[in-house]
Design a protein around this motif. Sequence first.
Motif, PDB file in Angstrom:
ATOM      1  N   SER A  67     -19.965 -40.353  10.448  1.00 52.89           N
ATOM      2  CA  SER A  67     -19.028 -39.474  11.149  1.00 52.89           C
ATOM      3  C   SER A  67     -18.610 -40.166  12.430  1.00 52.89           C
ATOM      4  CB  SER A  67     -19.676 -38.112  11.458  1.00 52.89           C
ATOM      5  OG  SER A  67     -20.855 -38.260  12.230  1.00 52.89           O
ATOM      6  N   TYR A  68     -17.443 -39.824  12.913  1.00 52.08           N
ATOM      7  CA  TYR A  68     -16.967 -40.415  14.167  1.00 52.08           C
ATOM      8  C   TYR A  68     -15.996 -39.451  14.828  1.00 52.08           C
ATOM      9  CZ  TYR A  68     -12.871 -41.583  11.337  1.00 52.08           C
ATOM     10  OH  TYR A  68     -11.775 -41.516  10.504  1.00 52.08           O
ATOM     11  N   GLY A  69     -15.928 -39.543  16.145  1.00 56.54           N
ATOM     12  CA  GLY A  69     -15.029 -38.682  16.897  1.00 56.54           C
ATOM     13  C   GLY A  69     -15.728 -37.548  17.618  1.00 56.54           C
ATOM     14  N   GLU A  70     -17.059 -37.371  17.393  1.00 52.23           N
ATOM     15  CA  GLU A  70     -17.753 -36.259  18.032  1.00 52.23           C
ATOM     16  C   GLU A  70     -17.771 -36.376  19.546  1.00 52.23           C
ATOM     17  OE1 GLU A  70     -20.427 -37.022  14.320  1.00 52.23           O
ATOM     18  OE2 GLU A  70     -19.056 -38.157  15.584  1.00 52.23           O
ATOM     19  N   LEU A  71     -17.986 -37.583  20.052  1.00 47.03           N
ATOM     20  CA  LEU A  71     -18.123 -37.720  21.508  1.00 47.03           C
ATOM     21  C   LEU A  71     -16.821 -37.399  22.224  1.00 47.03           C
ATOM     22  CD1 LEU A  71     -20.456 -40.803  21.985  1.00 47.03           C
ATOM     23  CD2 LEU A  71     -21.007 -38.387  21.707  1.00 47.03           C
ATOM     24  N   ALA A  72     -15.707 -37.818  21.651  1.00 46.89           N
ATOM     25  CA  ALA A  72     -14.418 -37.460  22.245  1.00 46.89           C
ATOM     26  C   ALA A  72     -14.241 -35.946  22.230  1.00 46.89           C
ATOM     27  CB  ALA A  72     -13.281 -38.143  21.487  1.00 46.89           C
ATOM     28  N   MET A  73     -14.672 -35.325  21.137  1.00 56.41           N
ATOM     29  CA  MET A  73     -14.561 -33.877  21.027  1.00 56.41           C
ATOM     30  C   MET A  73     -15.417 -33.182  22.086  1.00 56.41           C
ATOM     31  SD  MET A  73     -15.642 -31.444  17.799  1.00 56.41           S
ATOM     32  CE  MET A  73     -17.399 -31.689  18.148  1.00 56.41           C
ATOM     33  N   PHE A  74     -16.665 -33.625  22.251  1.00 56.23           N
ATOM     34  CA  PHE A  74     -17.550 -33.001  23.228  1.00 56.23           C
ATOM     35  C   PHE A  74     -17.062 -33.223  24.658  1.00 56.23           C
ATOM     36  CE2 PHE A  74     -21.110 -33.460  19.978  1.00 56.23           C
ATOM     37  CZ  PHE A  74     -21.059 -32.124  19.632  1.00 56.23           C
ATOM     38  N   SER A  75     -16.547 -34.424  24.939  1.00 47.58           N
ATOM     39  CA  SER A  75     -16.114 -34.744  26.309  1.00 47.58           C
ATOM     40  C   SER A  75     -14.728 -34.207  26.625  1.00 47.58           C
ATOM     41  CB  SER A  75     -16.127 -36.259  26.526  1.00 47.58           C
ATOM     42  OG  SER A  75     -15.132 -36.890  25.721  1.00 47.58           O
ATOM     43  N   GLN A  76     -13.976 -33.828  25.565  1.00 49.78           N
ATOM     44  CA  GLN A  76     -12.600 -33.375  25.719  1.00 49.78           C
ATOM     45  C   GLN A  76     -11.735 -34.422  26.424  1.00 49.78           C
ATOM     46  OE1 GLN A  76     -10.803 -30.340  24.563  1.00 49.78           O
ATOM     47  NE2 GLN A  76     -12.463 -30.989  23.193  1.00 49.78           N
ATOM     48  N   ARG A  77     -11.979 -35.671  26.056  1.00 54.54           N
ATOM     49  CA  ARG A  77     -11.173 -36.782  26.551  1.00 54.54           C
ATOM     50  C   ARG A  77     -10.422 -37.401  25.379  1.00 54.54           C
ATOM     51  NH1 ARG A  77     -15.058 -40.052  30.850  1.00 54.54           N
ATOM     52  NH2 ARG A  77     -15.322 -38.317  32.328  1.00 54.54           N
ATOM     53  N   PRO A  78      -9.262 -38.005  25.625  1.00 53.11           N
ATOM     54  CA  PRO A  78      -8.495 -38.605  24.524  1.00 53.11           C
ATOM     55  C   PRO A  78      -9.330 -39.626  23.748  1.00 53.11           C
ATOM     56  CG  PRO A  78      -7.176 -38.495  26.517  1.00 53.11           C
ATOM     57  CD  PRO A  78      -8.571 -38.120  26.922  1.00 53.11           C
ATOM     58  N   ARG A  79      -9.042 -39.769  22.490  1.00 55.21           N
ATOM     59  CA  ARG A  79      -9.782 -40.696  21.639  1.00 55.21           C
ATOM     60  C   ARG A  79      -9.619 -42.131  22.142  1.00 55.21           C
ATOM     61  NH1 ARG A  79     -11.578 -37.553  17.711  1.00 55.21           N
ATOM     62  NH2 ARG A  79     -10.323 -35.814  16.928  1.00 55.21           N
ATOM     63  N   VAL A  80     -10.695 -42.913  21.987  1.00 54.56           N
ATOM     64  CA  VAL A  80     -10.680 -44.278  22.509  1.00 54.56           C
ATOM     65  C   VAL A  80     -10.528 -45.322  21.411  1.00 54.56           C
ATOM     66  CG1 VAL A  80     -12.049 -43.639  24.519  1.00 54.56           C
ATOM     67  CG2 VAL A  80     -13.201 -44.448  22.454  1.00 54.56           C
ATOM     68  N   VAL A  81     -10.536 -44.909  20.135  1.00 55.14           N
ATOM     69  CA  VAL A  81     -10.386 -45.879  19.053  1.00 55.14           C
ATOM     70  C   VAL A  81      -9.341 -45.421  18.049  1.00 55.14           C
ATOM     71  CG1 VAL A  81     -12.751 -46.746  19.219  1.00 55.14           C
ATOM     72  CG2 VAL A  81     -12.235 -44.850  17.676  1.00 55.14           C
ATOM     73  N   ASP A  82      -8.787 -46.399  17.345  1.00 51.47           N
ATOM     74  CA  ASP A  82      -7.971 -46.153  16.166  1.00 51.47           C
ATOM     75  C   ASP A  82      -8.898 -46.253  14.951  1.00 51.47           C
ATOM     76  OD1 ASP A  82      -5.337 -46.232  17.570  1.00 51.47           O
ATOM     77  OD2 ASP A  82      -5.941 -48.305  17.940  1.00 51.47           O
ATOM     78  N   ALA A  83      -8.598 -45.527  13.899  1.00 46.50           N
ATOM     79  CA  ALA A  83      -9.386 -45.596  12.668  1.00 46.50           C
ATOM     80  C   ALA A  83      -8.439 -45.796  11.494  1.00 46.50           C
ATOM     81  CB  ALA A  83     -10.207 -44.325  12.474  1.00 46.50           C
ATOM     82  N   VAL A  84      -8.751 -46.803  10.668  1.00 51.29           N
ATOM     83  CA  VAL A  84      -7.878 -47.189   9.554  1.00 51.29           C
ATOM     84  C   VAL A  84      -8.687 -47.196   8.263  1.00 51.29           C
ATOM     85  CG1 VAL A  84      -6.366 -48.995   8.656  1.00 51.29           C
ATOM     86  CG2 VAL A  84      -6.517 -48.604  11.125  1.00 51.29           C
ATOM     87  N   SER A  85      -8.128 -46.648   7.210  1.00 56.66           N
ATOM     88  CA  SER A  85      -8.801 -46.642   5.920  1.00 56.66           C
ATOM     89  C   SER A  85      -8.835 -48.052   5.344  1.00 56.66           C
ATOM     90  CB  SER A  85      -8.071 -45.710   4.950  1.00 56.66           C
ATOM     91  OG  SER A  85      -8.734 -45.669   3.700  1.00 56.66           O
ATOM     92  N   ARG A  86     -10.008 -48.474   4.894  1.00 59.26           N
ATOM     93  CA  ARG A  86     -10.135 -49.771   4.221  1.00 59.26           C
ATOM     94  C   ARG A  86     -10.316 -49.482   2.745  1.00 59.26           C
ATOM     95  NH1 ARG A  86     -14.957 -54.223   4.827  1.00 59.26           N
ATOM     96  NH2 ARG A  86     -14.244 -55.543   3.134  1.00 59.26           N
ATOM     97  N   GLY A  87      -9.271 -49.725   1.980  1.00 61.58           N
ATOM     98  CA  GLY A  87      -9.235 -49.255   0.613  1.00 61.58           C
ATOM     99  C   GLY A  87      -8.971 -47.760   0.616  1.00 61.58           C
ATOM    100  N   ALA A  88      -9.056 -47.142  -0.544  1.00 60.27           N
ATOM    101  CA  ALA A  88      -8.873 -45.696  -0.608  1.00 60.27           C
ATOM    102  C   ALA A  88     -10.111 -45.009  -0.048  1.00 60.27           C
ATOM    103  CB  ALA A  88      -8.636 -45.268  -2.049  1.00 60.27           C
TER     104      ALA A  88
END
Length: 228
Positions: free
Chosen positions: A86-107
């Motif tokens: 899982s990823y993105g929890e810390l941004a959610m808890f801190s209520q700060r804009p996301r610091v990374v891009d996430a790209v699907s590798r394959g489907a």
Amino acid sequence: MSDVLHSRSSLRAAVSPMLYASLEPALRGEIEARTHVRRFADGQIIQQRGEDPDGFWLIEHGMVVAGQFLAEGTFRAVAVLGPGDSYGELAMFSQRPRVVDAVSRGASTVRFIPAGLFLECLARHPASGRALLGALSVQVQELINLVVDMRRGTATTRMALLLSNMAEGLEVGEVLPVTQEELAELLGVTRPTANTALRELAAAGLIERGYGQLRIRDRAALARFALG
């Protein structure tokens, strides 16, 4: 990197706090029953840096590469994530804009968990709240240790440490589906330097190289090599 989290054994490119996995099974079941999965094609952007932290993602199938798109358009990876991550929890808890891009590798198949729903469910499970605090503490400690370890040694010993971390929990003979380019980015070195390090580890009998993947022959020996 703080926005990239891990909960299973797939590719431990950095730290492995297991935040989502630390939740009580009943809470995870409630959350998953009330959310839906989304499917992404190879190369499709799942989240972008700067977006509002309105929830987080749980990978169910496939792989996701997290990092940042640079000004010239290239992508610099910081973690390779797989099923159970899982990823993105810390941004959610801190209520700060996301610091990374996430790209699907394959489907890939990824479950989005909205912040409001998650916090509503979490309020009914106080033990999970305490578990999250514990997992966050583990993350901070592991990140400090990793930063210290990755700043010392040669490129080859640092590569050994990286691969040892990524291979933690994998079955004997199971492969790491990671490319040389991704390893170079994760290690912060050039591709020729990464290639040399991988060649030396292969010559030492610690890994087997394949196209777009590596096989760790002896994780314990790899970890000892990393210590010099």
